[in-house]
Scaffold this active site. Structure first.
Site, PDB file in Angstrom:
ATOM      1  N   THR A  11       0.865  -1.185   0.000  1.00 60.91           N
ATOM      2  CA  THR A  11       0.000   0.000   0.000  1.00 60.91           C
ATOM      3  C   THR A  11       0.901   1.235   0.000  1.00 60.91           C
ATOM      4  O   THR A  11       1.939   1.268   0.664  1.00 60.91           O
ATOM      5  CB  THR A  11      -0.948   0.030   1.216  1.00 60.91           C
ATOM      6  OG1 THR A  11      -0.204   0.214   2.418  1.00 60.91           O
ATOM      7  CG2 THR A  11      -1.782  -1.233   1.304  1.00 60.91           C
ATOM      8  N   GLY A  12       0.509   2.237  -0.785  1.00 59.66           N
ATOM      9  CA  GLY A  12       1.364   3.416  -0.914  1.00 59.66           C
ATOM     10  C   GLY A  12       2.655   3.048  -1.634  1.00 59.66           C
ATOM     11  O   GLY A  12       3.752   3.276  -1.136  1.00 59.66           O
ATOM     12  N   THR A  14       3.613   4.089  -4.792  1.00 61.75           N
ATOM     13  CA  THR A  14       3.894   4.873  -6.008  1.00 61.75           C
ATOM     14  C   THR A  14       5.117   5.776  -5.909  1.00 61.75           C
ATOM     15  O   THR A  14       5.650   6.192  -6.938  1.00 61.75           O
ATOM     16  CB  THR A  14       2.667   5.751  -6.372  1.00 61.75           C
ATOM     17  OG1 THR A  14       2.355   6.594  -5.261  1.00 61.75           O
ATOM     18  CG2 THR A  14       1.469   4.898  -6.723  1.00 61.75           C
ATOM     19  N   ILE A  17       9.508   5.197  -0.302  1.00 60.23           N
ATOM     20  CA  ILE A  17       9.854   3.872   0.240  1.00 60.23           C
ATOM     21  C   ILE A  17       9.038   2.771  -0.444  1.00 60.23           C
ATOM     22  O   ILE A  17       9.561   1.704  -0.774  1.00 60.23           O
ATOM     23  CB  ILE A  17       9.636   3.867   1.772  1.00 60.23           C
ATOM     24  CG1 ILE A  17      10.678   4.773   2.447  1.00 60.23           C
ATOM     25  CG2 ILE A  17       9.693   2.459   2.338  1.00 60.23           C
ATOM     26  CD1 ILE A  17      10.379   5.119   3.906  1.00 60.23           C
ATOM     27  N   SER A 137       7.875   4.308  12.270  1.00 59.23           N
ATOM     28  CA  SER A 137       8.841   5.410  12.193  1.00 59.23           C
ATOM     29  C   SER A 137       9.576   5.536  13.520  1.00 59.23           C
ATOM     30  O   SER A 137       9.024   5.180  14.577  1.00 59.23           O
ATOM     31  CB  SER A 137       8.112   6.724  11.898  1.00 59.23           C
ATOM     32  OG  SER A 137       8.993   7.827  12.071  1.00 59.23           O
ATOM     33  N   TYR A 150       1.362  12.586  14.409  1.00 54.78           N
ATOM     34  CA  TYR A 150       2.053  11.594  13.561  1.00 54.78           C
ATOM     35  C   TYR A 150       2.704  10.518  14.425  1.00 54.78           C
ATOM     36  O   TYR A 150       2.568   9.314  14.156  1.00 54.78           O
ATOM     37  CB  TYR A 150       3.087  12.318  12.702  1.00 54.78           C
ATOM     38  CG  TYR A 150       3.906  11.424  11.801  1.00 54.78           C
ATOM     39  CD1 TYR A 150       3.297  10.579  10.861  1.00 54.78           C
ATOM     40  CD2 TYR A 150       5.302  11.440  11.861  1.00 54.78           C
ATOM     41  CE1 TYR A 150       4.055   9.771  10.030  1.00 54.78           C
ATOM     42  CE2 TYR A 150       6.064  10.644  11.030  1.00 54.78           C
ATOM     43  CZ  TYR A 150       5.442   9.802  10.117  1.00 54.78           C
ATOM     44  OH  TYR A 150       6.198   9.001   9.294  1.00 54.78           O
TER      45      TYR A 150
HETATM   46  N1  LIG Z   1      10.609   9.440   4.528  1.00 55.00           N
HETATM   47  C1  LIG Z   1      10.845   9.350   5.822  1.00 55.00           C
HETATM   48  O1  LIG Z   1      11.749  10.017   6.348  1.00 55.00           O
HETATM   49  C2  LIG Z   1      10.033   8.419   6.678  1.00 55.00           C
HETATM   50  C3  LIG Z   1      10.489   8.167   7.968  1.00 55.00           C
HETATM   51  C4  LIG Z   1       9.764   7.311   8.791  1.00 55.00           C
HETATM   52  C5  LIG Z   1       8.623   6.707   8.313  1.00 55.00           C
HETATM   53  N2  LIG Z   1       8.188   6.970   7.056  1.00 55.00           N
HETATM   54  C6  LIG Z   1       6.962   6.286   6.616  1.00 55.00           C
HETATM   55  O2  LIG Z   1       7.234   5.631   5.405  1.00 55.00           O
HETATM   56  C7  LIG Z   1       6.019   5.461   4.663  1.00 55.00           C
HETATM   57  C8  LIG Z   1       6.258   5.940   3.252  1.00 55.00           C
HETATM   58  O3  LIG Z   1       6.591   7.298   3.291  1.00 55.00           O
HETATM   59  P1  LIG Z   1       7.485   8.003   2.190  1.00 55.00           P
HETATM   60  O4  LIG Z   1       8.444   8.849   2.922  1.00 55.00           O
HETATM   61  O5  LIG Z   1       7.960   7.035   1.193  1.00 55.00           O
HETATM   62  O6  LIG Z   1       6.394   9.007   1.601  1.00 55.00           O
HETATM   63  P2  LIG Z   1       5.823   9.289   0.143  1.00 55.00           P
HETATM   64  O7  LIG Z   1       6.921   9.416  -0.830  1.00 55.00           O
HETATM   65  O8  LIG Z   1       4.888  10.447   0.336  1.00 55.00           O
HETATM   66  O9  LIG Z   1       4.997   7.989  -0.179  1.00 55.00           O
HETATM   67  C9  LIG Z   1       3.744   7.761   0.410  1.00 55.00           C
HETATM   68  C10 LIG Z   1       2.993   6.761  -0.446  1.00 55.00           C
HETATM   69  O10 LIG Z   1       1.742   6.523   0.193  1.00 55.00           O
HETATM   70  C11 LIG Z   1       0.694   6.809  -0.722  1.00 55.00           C
HETATM   71  N3  LIG Z   1      -0.431   7.264   0.076  1.00 55.00           N
HETATM   72  C12 LIG Z   1      -0.526   8.329   0.903  1.00 55.00           C
HETATM   73  N4  LIG Z   1      -1.742   8.373   1.451  1.00 55.00           N
HETATM   74  C13 LIG Z   1      -2.416   7.315   0.969  1.00 55.00           C
HETATM   75  C14 LIG Z   1      -3.716   6.815   1.171  1.00 55.00           C
HETATM   76  N5  LIG Z   1      -4.618   7.418   1.959  1.00 55.00           N
HETATM   77  N6  LIG Z   1      -4.076   5.684   0.511  1.00 55.00           N
HETATM   78  C15 LIG Z   1      -3.213   5.055  -0.305  1.00 55.00           C
HETATM   79  N7  LIG Z   1      -1.971   5.470  -0.526  1.00 55.00           N
HETATM   80  C16 LIG Z   1      -1.586   6.596   0.111  1.00 55.00           C
HETATM   81  C17 LIG Z   1       1.272   7.829  -1.689  1.00 55.00           C
HETATM   82  O11 LIG Z   1       0.628   7.808  -2.956  1.00 55.00           O
HETATM   83  P3  LIG Z   1      -0.538   8.853  -3.365  1.00 55.00           P
HETATM   84  O12 LIG Z   1      -0.121  10.196  -2.852  1.00 55.00           O
HETATM   85  O13 LIG Z   1      -0.597   8.769  -4.846  1.00 55.00           O
HETATM   86  O14 LIG Z   1      -1.757   8.327  -2.710  1.00 55.00           O
HETATM   87  C18 LIG Z   1       2.678   7.265  -1.835  1.00 55.00           C
HETATM   88  O15 LIG Z   1       2.683   6.158  -2.712  1.00 55.00           O
HETATM   89  C19 LIG Z   1       4.964   6.251   5.432  1.00 55.00           C
HETATM   90  O16 LIG Z   1       4.196   5.362   6.226  1.00 55.00           O
HETATM   91  C20 LIG Z   1       5.773   7.179   6.322  1.00 55.00           C
HETATM   92  O17 LIG Z   1       5.079   7.525   7.501  1.00 55.00           O
HETATM   93  C21 LIG Z   1       8.870   7.814   6.229  1.00 55.00           C
END
Ligand SMILES: NC(=O)c1ccc[n+]([C@@H]2O[C@H](COP(=O)([O-])OP(=O)(O)OC[C@H]3O[C@@H](n4cnc5c(N)ncnc54)[C@H](OP(=O)(O)O)[C@@H]3O)[C@@H](O)[C@H]2O)c1
Length: 247
Positions: A11-12, A14, A17, A137, A150
């Protein structure tokens, strides 16, 4: 690591990560379903991965009806799932005084309710012996100002994952948590100002922000037979961020 013909839902998937993990599973031979809310993002990911083993589903994880759409797609594929990577997430950083009810609900509905009900609805489609990985996280362990909502979503998610590990053990399904520290993704770039990136890099022992591939490799490890005796645990991928604060 070999995942030839294994069936994986992310899930998520696109950007960030999720996309990096989709690429890694595809390279390891898996069939991968990715979800997201946005058709254009799904199309972009499809073009980038360019592999017939990738399938996409428009599904907003914060909406029960959309989770049903994902469930239908999995059911219609006729496959049992070997890996479920619950990764979709959103983050907003602001002081408690500024948090609105809408913002609170959006984060809890996506980061907690969405994962809970995706797991519940996909339970009948998980193969016995499958692996589930939740993206949490380091914020769940830290207590950074501005992260109240968050961080609370990720703390809740950790508890759900731990209990799922106990409930699903009888089916030999392992459930684990990957907890990234700062990782350079569109999500991070949208959530923190440019000047905060230098601060975040300096707050890790390794003095840099991580790459999404470094989280993807950890997810593949947790989903693989190499982690066959690991369940109910959290694997932190943070360049030493949590420990470094204690020095
Ligand atoms: N980057 C960091 O530093 C970091 C650190 C700790 C944890 N995380 C966690 O890692 C995960 C991925 O984050 P990321 O940093 O890779 O962020 P990202 O680049 O914004 O990716 C988030 C993904 O989730 C999708 N998404 C968001 N809301 C959604 C929803 N309601 N339903 C379905 N898909 C949804 C987005 O696609 P669409 O927008 O097209 O829906 C995208 O594919 C998250 O759970 C985040 O909390 C990230």
């Amino acid at each position: 690591m070999d995942f030839t013909n294994k069936n994986v839902v992310i899930t998520g998937g696109t950007t960030g990560i999720g996309l990096a993990t989709a690429k890694a599973f595809i390279s390891a031979g898996a069939n991968v379903w990715i979800t997201g809310r946005n058709a254009a993002n799904l199309e972009k990911a499809t073009t980038e991965i360019n592999n017939p083993k990738l399938f996409t589903v428009i599904s907003d994880t914060s909406k029960i009806d959309d989770i049903a759409i994902l469930e239908k797609a999995v059911a219609e594929s006729g496959n049992k799932l070997d890996v479920l990577f619950l990764n979709a997430g959103i983050a907003t950083f602001e002081p408690i005084a500024n948090v609105t009810e809408a913002n609170f609900d959006a984060q809890f509905n996506t980061n907690v309710k969405g994962h809970f009900f995706t797991l519940q609805k996909l339970l009948p489609h998980l193969a016995d012996g499958a692996a589930v990985v939740f993206t949490s996280s380091t914020v769940a362990t830290a207590a950074n100002s501005g992260s109240s909502v968050y961080a609370a979503t990720k703390g809740a998610l950790n508890k759900i994952a731990q209990i799922a590990a106990n409930e699903l053990a009888e089916r030999k399904i392992r459930v684990n948590i990957v907890s990234p520290g700062p990782i350079l993704t569109p999500g991070l770039e949208g959530a923190v100002p440019e000047e905060a990136k230098g601060y975040l890099a300096g707050a890790t022992a390794l003095q840099r922000i991580g790459d999404p591939d470094e989280v993807a490799k950890t997810v593949l490890f947790l989903a693989s037979d190499a982690a066959s005796f690991i369940t109910g645990t959290e694997l932190v991928v943070d360049g030493g961020y949590l420990n470094y604060a204690l020095k």
